[in-house]
Design an enzyme around this catalytic site. Sequence first.
Site, short mmCIF file in Angstrom:
data_model
loop_
_atom_site.label_atom_id
_atom_site.label_comp_id
_atom_site.label_asym_id
_atom_site.label_seq_id
_atom_site.Cartn_x
_atom_site.Cartn_y
_atom_site.Cartn_z
N LEU A 164 0.81 -1.21 0.00
CA LEU A 164 0.00 0.00 0.00
C LEU A 164 0.84 1.26 0.00
O LEU A 164 0.42 2.30 -0.53
CB LEU A 164 -0.93 0.02 1.22
CG LEU A 164 -1.97 -1.09 1.32
CD1 LEU A 164 -2.75 -0.96 2.62
CD2 LEU A 164 -2.90 -1.06 0.13
N GLY A 165 1.97 1.21 0.60
CA GLY A 165 2.83 2.39 0.66
C GLY A 165 4.19 2.03 1.24
O GLY A 165 4.36 1.02 1.91
N MET A 172 9.12 5.79 7.30
CA MET A 172 8.50 5.28 8.52
C MET A 172 8.11 3.82 8.42
O MET A 172 7.51 3.27 9.33
CB MET A 172 7.26 6.11 8.87
CG MET A 172 7.55 7.55 9.22
SD MET A 172 8.59 7.75 10.68
CE MET A 172 10.12 8.24 9.90
N ASP A 183 1.24 14.69 13.88
CA ASP A 183 1.71 14.59 12.49
C ASP A 183 0.54 14.74 11.52
O ASP A 183 0.42 13.99 10.55
CB ASP A 183 2.42 13.25 12.27
CG ASP A 183 3.30 13.26 11.02
OD1 ASP A 183 3.71 14.36 10.60
OD2 ASP A 183 3.57 12.18 10.46
#
Length: 433
Positions: A36-37, A41, A156
């Site tokens: 997904l990404g 991080m 964030d």
Amino acid sequence: MSVPPDHSSASDETVRAPGLGAEGLLFGRFRQIRELGRGGMGLVLLAHDEVLGVQMAIKIIPEQVVQDTEGVVDLKKEVLRGMALTHPGIVRVYSFERDATHAGIVMEFVEGETLADLKVRQPSHCFDCDTVRPWLEQLCAGLDYAHREARIAHRDIKPRNLILTQDGRLKVADFGIASSLSETLTRISVRLDACGTPPYMSPQQALGERPTTADDIYSLGATFYELLTGKPPFYRGNVLAQVLQETPPTMTERRIELGVTGTSAIPEVWETMIARCLAKESADRPESAAAVLEFFKGKALPAAAEKPPIVRVPNLARTAPEPVASALPASTFKQRESSRASSWAGLRQSALVLAAAACTAGGLHLLRHRQKDSAPPKAAAAPVPTAAPATSTNAGRANATSPKILREAQLGSGKGLDGARLQGPGSDPGAKK
């Protein structure tokens, strides 16, 4: 971070995380579907829970964090806090998983797109106020819940962490998780971006101060500044220095600078609110996400001196929770602060008075000793001889020296300047009364 599929790069092929077995099972129960990404991080995967039969988003934690014991402890605490959030506008966190080599956070999978992805597909790379107004309302509702009821700050907020579902619902992802990861990576790799993302960080967050809800209010302002102009308030050069020292241009000025056309003008109410959210001082920002919405409904913002104190969010990774100061009325808080300031002023004044008294007493004591040491013996204190004829010369001398002799005689007899007898080591116990 739970993110929707990236349609520009995702495929139906299984993307395996490094080091996982060919069977494709994560932590013994999740079968990978696709990526997904991916970013600094961690890696986010879509997986099927073989036990519950549902799809989940799993964030694979960076290897540096997994190997850092303190970082893992901090992250577990953030996950536990995230699990307590049950608002429809917040992505759910379900569990923390770990095996011999990997660690991951299991979260709700949200089918949709981030506002960052939606923005770049716009002809002008930004939105009109009418388009983003429903998103602002939903974001404020979620933040207000987290701040007031759960006492958690996101730290964030940015377009990449806001997901718009296919039915128009906005969900906030990554509550506390990304900032915890960033803190750990900053500590172990000496990175300079602190916890958070620099273009959306408040000055206080950039300086590493304790998290407060005011940090999220600043990030909210920076996020909608970008959605309405195409760029965040500060986006080139030394961003952190600008966050601390510079005032960004108005959104209308930024649109002109970027050559944005084909969009409706930004109303003054939006300019005013976003500018207040981006105030350098925490006390000058709206005191809550709910206050942001109230402003759009026509309610004036209170002056900085009238607002309740900022809610300081407990950092469970390092400090124990403390009472929320904003539960007190503003007048009570002011009285306590005034009383505290008066008490300190009184203590300082008392200390000065005592120091002066001590110096004075010490000086008098030293003076007495010097006077007694320099005084002639008591025999010298006999009456002035009068046998010699009182010539004019002798009389002048007697008149010139009499005050000195009398003063010495007085000191030698143990009397002070006021004629009272001095008590202490300098007195002569054998003197006749």
